[in-house]
Scaffold this motif. Structure first.
Motif, PDB file in Angstrom:
ATOM      1  N   TYR A   1       0.830  -1.209   0.000  1.00 34.14           N
ATOM      2  CA  TYR A   1       0.000   0.000   0.000  1.00 34.14           C
ATOM      3  C   TYR A   1       0.867   1.262   0.000  1.00 34.14           C
ATOM      4  O   TYR A   1       0.517   2.271  -0.623  1.00 34.14           O
TER       5      TYR A   1
ATOM      6  N   HIS B   1      -0.775   7.499  -4.391  1.00 38.24           N
ATOM      7  CA  HIS B   1      -1.455   8.275  -3.358  1.00 38.24           C
ATOM      8  C   HIS B   1      -1.862   9.656  -3.896  1.00 38.24           C
ATOM      9  O   HIS B   1      -1.901  10.630  -3.144  1.00 38.24           O
TER      10      HIS B   1
ATOM     11  N   PHE C   1      -9.610   4.962  -2.290  1.00 38.06           N
ATOM     12  CA  PHE C   1      -8.737   4.493  -1.220  1.00 38.06           C
ATOM     13  C   PHE C   1      -9.462   3.541  -0.272  1.00 38.06           C
ATOM     14  O   PHE C   1      -8.833   2.942   0.603  1.00 38.06           O
TER      15      PHE C   1
ATOM     16  N   THR D   1     -10.834   0.152   0.852  1.00 39.74           N
ATOM     17  CA  THR D   1     -10.448  -1.227   0.507  1.00 39.74           C
ATOM     18  C   THR D   1     -11.213  -2.219   1.390  1.00 39.74           C
ATOM     19  O   THR D   1     -10.609  -2.929   2.205  1.00 39.74           O
TER      20      THR D   1
ATOM     21  N   ASP E   1      -9.886  -5.916   1.419  1.00 43.88           N
ATOM     22  CA  ASP E   1      -8.575  -6.285   1.944  1.00 43.88           C
ATOM     23  C   ASP E   1      -8.748  -7.283   3.093  1.00 43.88           C
ATOM     24  O   ASP E   1      -9.588  -7.077   3.986  1.00 43.88           O
TER      25      ASP E   1
ATOM     26  N   TYR F   1      -4.477   4.503   2.590  1.00 46.13           N
ATOM     27  CA  TYR F   1      -5.335   3.333   2.509  1.00 46.13           C
ATOM     28  C   TYR F   1      -5.631   2.855   3.934  1.00 46.13           C
ATOM     29  O   TYR F   1      -4.845   3.109   4.857  1.00 46.13           O
TER      30      TYR F   1
ATOM     31  N   ASP G   1      -8.641   9.995   5.798  1.00 45.39           N
ATOM     32  CA  ASP G   1      -8.067   8.690   6.116  1.00 45.39           C
ATOM     33  C   ASP G   1      -8.966   7.900   7.065  1.00 45.39           C
ATOM     34  O   ASP G   1      -9.248   6.716   6.842  1.00 45.39           O
TER      35      ASP G   1
ATOM     36  N   SER H   1     -14.892   1.486   5.219  1.00 45.88           N
ATOM     37  CA  SER H   1     -14.378   0.192   4.763  1.00 45.88           C
ATOM     38  C   SER H   1     -14.697  -0.905   5.781  1.00 45.88           C
ATOM     39  O   SER H   1     -15.032  -2.029   5.405  1.00 45.88           O
TER      40      SER H   1
END
Length: 216
Positions: A41, A46, A57, A59, A62, A115, A129, A136
């Motif tokens: 990542y 970015h 961004f 995910t 994941d 991320y 962020d 997410s």
């Protein structure tokens, strides 16, 4: 006689501990992050050219984001947190426990979106962020969630927050944005400071927002 031996190494990755409080109860969580996943990542792009790039961004697929989401789901069940609103606020309190820092301080770059795995390992981030991390996690728990970008929130800067769609929402009904395409209401979630709950909105100069649903 000969003495033979071999040495093996074990990479425990990045072991991170999280502590937070929700409704007067203390919670903790520890997780060992795969070092190569985090490094991948960090090497990924970015850059941001337009507002909608921020949602890229997110995910939710994941494996480590999924693992953290499952751990939070398990802790919510163990704590007898049953309503969808309360559980979403429980996850929000987890994200709010991360340190808020601006990109200039942590990366030396004016705008450097992270991320979710980066935010979890670094245990810090700014508004976009933590908002992207929060949605997410929630998408993995069955919620519909979106990123809110408020470009003129203050005279000095814009702001980012989360939006969460809950059918039987029990919080402040006024603190929401409606997706024009789906007519779904997304309740505002402030991720940058502790003790805010869904539907509560801080004082801003301008509340106009762009809404970007996160699709798993």
């Amino acid at each position: 006689a000969r003495l033979g031996y071999s040495v093996s190494t074990v990479d425990y990755g990045y072991i991170k501990n999280y502590d937070w409080t929700f409704q007067g109860r203390d919670f903790s969580l520890a997780h060992s992050f795969d070092r190569s996943n985090y490094n991948a990542y960090q090497r990924a792009p970015h850059t941001i050219e337009q507002y909608e790039d921020f949602i890229k961004f997110g995910t939710p697929n994941d494996p480590e984001v999924k693992a953290i989401a499952q751990r939070l789901e398990d802790k919510a069940q163990a704590a007898d947190i049953q309503s969808e609103t309360t559980k979403a606020n429980f996850v929000l309190s987890f994200v709010q426990s991360l340190e808020y820092t601006v990109d200039n301080t942590t990366s030396g770059i004016g705008e450097f979106p992270r991320y979710p795995v980066e935010t979890l390992v670094d245990q810090t981030g700014d508004c976009e962020d933590t908002a992207v991390l929060y949605i997410s996690l929630l998408v993995n728990m069955g919620y519909r969630a979106a990123l809110l970008i408020l470009p003129d929130a203050t005279a000095d800067s814009g702001h980012a927050a989360a939006g969460v769609a809950i059918d039987d929402f029990t919080g402040n009904q006024n603190g929401h944005y409606t997706d024009d395409d789906s007519n779904i209401d997304y309740y505002y979630g402030e991720t940058t400071a502790k003790d805010w709950v869904l539907g509560e909105m801080p004082q801003m100069d301008d509340y106009q927002a762009y809404l970007y649903p996160l699709i798993p």
